[in-house]
Design a protein around this motif. Sequence first.
Motif, PDB file in Angstrom:
ATOM      1  N   GLY A  85       0.799  -1.218   0.000  1.00 17.40           N
ATOM      2  CA  GLY A  85       0.000   0.000   0.000  1.00 17.40           C
ATOM      3  C   GLY A  85       0.829   1.263   0.000  1.00 17.40           C
ATOM      4  N   LYS A 118       4.202   7.712  -0.850  1.00 18.36           N
ATOM      5  CA  LYS A 118       2.872   7.878  -0.279  1.00 18.36           C
ATOM      6  C   LYS A 118       2.467   6.596   0.445  1.00 18.36           C
ATOM      7  N   ALA A 119       1.874   6.781   1.616  1.00 15.95           N
ATOM      8  CA  ALA A 119       1.314   5.674   2.387  1.00 15.95           C
ATOM      9  C   ALA A 119      -0.024   6.156   2.924  1.00 15.95           C
ATOM     10  N   GLY A 120      -1.103   5.715   2.298  1.00 17.93           N
ATOM     11  CA  GLY A 120      -2.418   6.250   2.646  1.00 17.93           C
ATOM     12  C   GLY A 120      -2.479   7.723   2.280  1.00 17.93           C
ATOM     13  N   ASP A 121      -2.884   8.553   3.237  1.00 16.37           N
ATOM     14  CA  ASP A 121      -2.942   9.994   3.004  1.00 16.37           C
ATOM     15  C   ASP A 121      -1.622  10.686   3.318  1.00 16.37           C
ATOM     16  N   ASN A 122      -0.657   9.937   3.818  1.00 12.30           N
ATOM     17  CA  ASN A 122       0.632  10.526   4.182  1.00 12.30           C
ATOM     18  C   ASN A 122       1.552  10.597   2.967  1.00 12.30           C
ATOM     19  N   GLU A 123       2.235  11.717   2.860  1.00 10.56           N
ATOM     20  CA  GLU A 123       3.134  11.967   1.742  1.00 10.56           C
ATOM     21  C   GLU A 123       4.488  12.412   2.275  1.00 10.56           C
ATOM     22  N   ASP A 129       0.767   1.945  10.717  1.00 13.58           N
ATOM     23  CA  ASP A 129      -0.038   1.758   9.513  1.00 13.58           C
ATOM     24  C   ASP A 129      -0.049   0.305   9.051  1.00 13.58           C
ATOM     25  N   ASN A 189       2.515  -1.358   8.244  1.00  8.52           N
ATOM     26  CA  ASN A 189       3.611  -1.628   7.315  1.00  8.52           C
ATOM     27  C   ASN A 189       4.958  -1.182   7.873  1.00  8.52           C
TER      28      ASN A 189
END
Length: 351
Positions: free
Chosen positions: A24, A169-174, A243, A245
């Motif tokens: 993801g 990017k991981a979900g909404d995190n950049e 998260d 991961n």
Amino acid sequence: MKAIKAWLLLIIFMVPVLVYAQSGITHPDGSYRNTTPKDFKAKNLSSAFYNELWTYHINLDNGVQVIYTFSINDFGSFKSRVTGVKLSVSWTDGKTYVVNKEYGPETFINEPDSMYIRPHPDRTYWAKGKLDDEHRLFFYNIKKGVQYDLDLTLFDIAPGKTIGNGVYKAGDNEIGMALLIPHAKVKGFVAINGDTLNVTGSAYMDHIYQNNLSTKVIDRSYRVKTGDAQNGMYFHYITLSRDGNSHIPIGFGIRYKQGRDYLITPSSIERVSSHPDEKLLDEYIKVKPYQTDMLNIRVDEYFNTYSILDEIGGIKKFFAKKALGGELFEMNGTVTINGNQPGYFYYMVAD
């Protein structure tokens, strides 16, 4: 034979992309490339929680370490957006001296063409100079009775590197990352309270940004450097937090062999043991890049642990920690890699 080599290269680069996709995590869009002045430019993105850092880590031949950081930070409802500078000097007396200064974003200077950065035009802390020539760092300030005086020039600078647009990017995190100075030689002077040392050494600098608080995004951040641009290495790897991961690291590094540079991306990071005097510090880690053998990295000398919340103290620290979702600790010192390669480190731990 050429076709076989091409397929091998394709497989090497495809493996980390497939792993990221399965987890993801989105890998930067584009290929390994030289940085340009645009990679130095402030992103200054709109976000309730935002961090952007230009971090210089300097290891001097006399054992002194300097961490010099320019920043843009937004802490949501706890604190509005500020720009700033932080200087940390692990000195000859065994102490680490730290000074922080903050300003409004309207005074921030960031000029990519000349690699000029300064939080306020009337304050004596700045960096300037094209990276294909010489790059100068300057700092002068007196805080809490300690006088800081620094004038260092970075030269023989290795070409900066990034991957495509540099964005993970991981979900909404950049998270964006560019290793603008993977290696440079250093000369100049550093002084604490008038005790002036003429110095030489080595340095690196990277530029990162993220659209969320570090305490919400990262579990660990590992910066490690050894050698030079002929035979050496520098990497900045990050393990993500909370998260699902956290076992999959992101980031990249550069390995030099006989003057040629190679991309190294992280496959895994194993935390083997903690430091006996600082439990948050990973004293021994095993880092496996996709492109090289295992790196056994052990802390040789541990200099300091620092948290900006330590400067607040008391009940304010309690509420700040609650609002920020935790605390970010910074640690620096020296390491030994695979038993015989000396290097230096700058780790961050969210807790």
